[in-house]
Design a protein around this motif. Structure first.
Motif, PDB file in Angstrom:
ATOM      1  N   GLY A  39       0.792  -1.223   0.000  1.00 19.19           N
ATOM      2  CA  GLY A  39       0.000   0.000   0.000  1.00 19.19           C
ATOM      3  C   GLY A  39       0.827   1.277   0.000  1.00 19.19           C
ATOM      4  N   VAL A  40       2.157   1.166  -0.187  1.00 19.18           N
ATOM      5  CA  VAL A  40       3.028   2.342  -0.222  1.00 19.18           C
ATOM      6  C   VAL A  40       2.897   3.019  -1.583  1.00 19.18           C
ATOM      7  N   GLN A  41       2.674   4.331  -1.567  1.00 21.01           N
ATOM      8  CA  GLN A  41       2.513   5.085  -2.801  1.00 21.01           C
ATOM      9  C   GLN A  41       3.830   5.210  -3.548  1.00 21.01           C
ATOM     10  N   LEU A  69       9.822   5.981  -8.437  1.00 23.56           N
ATOM     11  CA  LEU A  69      10.470   6.044  -7.133  1.00 23.56           C
ATOM     12  C   LEU A  69       9.600   5.304  -6.121  1.00 23.56           C
ATOM     13  N   THR A  70      10.209   4.415  -5.346  1.00 20.82           N
ATOM     14  CA  THR A  70       9.447   3.598  -4.392  1.00 20.82           C
ATOM     15  C   THR A  70       9.256   4.284  -3.053  1.00 20.82           C
ATOM     16  N   ALA A  71       9.761   5.513  -2.915  1.00 22.85           N
ATOM     17  CA  ALA A  71       9.588   6.290  -1.694  1.00 22.85           C
ATOM     18  C   ALA A  71       9.442   7.764  -2.062  1.00 22.85           C
ATOM     19  N   ASP A  72       8.853   8.520  -1.165  1.00 24.35           N
ATOM     20  CA  ASP A  72       8.693   9.957  -1.375  1.00 24.35           C
ATOM     21  C   ASP A  72      10.071  10.609  -1.400  1.00 24.35           C
ATOM     22  N   PRO A  73      10.442  11.283  -2.493  1.00 21.98           N
ATOM     23  CA  PRO A  73      11.772  11.887  -2.584  1.00 21.98           C
ATOM     24  C   PRO A  73      11.933  13.134  -1.725  1.00 21.98           C
ATOM     25  N   GLY A  74      10.842  13.700  -1.261  1.00 24.06           N
ATOM     26  CA  GLY A  74      10.918  14.923  -0.469  1.00 24.06           C
ATOM     27  C   GLY A  74      10.990  16.155  -1.349  1.00 24.06           C
ATOM     28  N   ASP A  75      11.301  17.278  -0.732  1.00 25.85           N
ATOM     29  CA  ASP A  75      11.361  18.558  -1.446  1.00 25.85           C
ATOM     30  C   ASP A  75      12.769  18.814  -1.978  1.00 25.85           C
ATOM     31  N   GLY A  76      12.875  19.806  -2.853  1.00 27.02           N
ATOM     32  CA  GLY A  76      14.171  20.245  -3.339  1.00 27.02           C
ATOM     33  C   GLY A  76      14.603  19.635  -4.650  1.00 27.02           C
ATOM     34  N   PHE A  77      13.691  19.023  -5.387  1.00 29.37           N
ATOM     35  CA  PHE A  77      14.037  18.405  -6.665  1.00 29.37           C
ATOM     36  C   PHE A  77      13.237  19.053  -7.794  1.00 29.37           C
ATOM     37  N   GLU A  78      13.438  20.366  -7.952  1.00 26.73           N
ATOM     38  CA  GLU A  78      12.738  21.106  -8.991  1.00 26.73           C
ATOM     39  C   GLU A  78      13.435  20.900 -10.336  1.00 26.73           C
ATOM     40  N   GLU A  79      12.781  21.378 -11.405  1.00 33.81           N
ATOM     41  CA  GLU A  79      13.353  21.284 -12.749  1.00 33.81           C
ATOM     42  C   GLU A  79      14.742  21.919 -12.764  1.00 33.81           C
ATOM     43  N   GLY A  80      15.684  21.257 -13.435  1.00 29.39           N
ATOM     44  CA  GLY A  80      17.030  21.770 -13.552  1.00 29.39           C
ATOM     45  C   GLY A  80      17.986  21.262 -12.487  1.00 29.39           C
ATOM     46  N   THR A  81      17.474  20.580 -11.462  1.00 26.01           N
ATOM     47  CA  THR A  81      18.319  20.043 -10.397  1.00 26.01           C
ATOM     48  C   THR A  81      19.024  18.782 -10.887  1.00 26.01           C
ATOM     49  N   TYR A  82      20.323  18.683 -10.633  1.00 27.93           N
ATOM     50  CA  TYR A  82      21.071  17.474 -10.972  1.00 27.93           C
ATOM     51  C   TYR A  82      20.993  16.506  -9.796  1.00 27.93           C
TER      52      TYR A  82
END
Length: 116
Positions: A39-41, A69-82
């Protein structure tokens, strides 16, 4: 074979579409969130993958890939981020619909980490 470990250290991976919940259309045409057996999103992110050029070589063309992705990546991964992928795997797939065949590779990772 499924979930074959893949090493993408020789590639630059740039976010082209921020991570979002992975959605799928069910048989009734209603979109629902994709989950695993527990049931993990799941989340999906689009990345532009380009091989890092070696000294004295031209940089090859890149290509956009979608990664589950099998887990929530969190914040800070906007377009252009390596980024780098955590525990990346790849699985080949093939399907047939109305006599037409399609195939490809499905990328999966446990998460993202910023590229240093």
């Amino acid at each position: 074979m499924r979930n074959i470990p893949v090493n993408l250290q020789g590639y630059k991976l740039m976010v082209t579409e921020s991570p979002a919940l992975k959605m799928r259309e069910n048989d009734n045409g209603v979109e629902e969130v994709v989950t695993d057996r527990s049931g993990v999103q799941h989340f999906v992110v689009s990345l532009f993958a380009k091989k890092r050029p070696q000294e004295g070589q031209f940089a090859e063309k890149g290509e956009e890939i979608k990664v589950t992705l099998t887990a929530d990546p969190g914040d800070g991964f906007e377009e252009g981020t390596y980024v780098q992928l955590i525990d990346a795997t790849v699985s080949p797939w093939q399907t047939e619909r109305n006599g037409r065949y399609a195939s490809g590779l499905a990328y999966r990772a446990a998460g993202l980490t910023p590229q240093i």
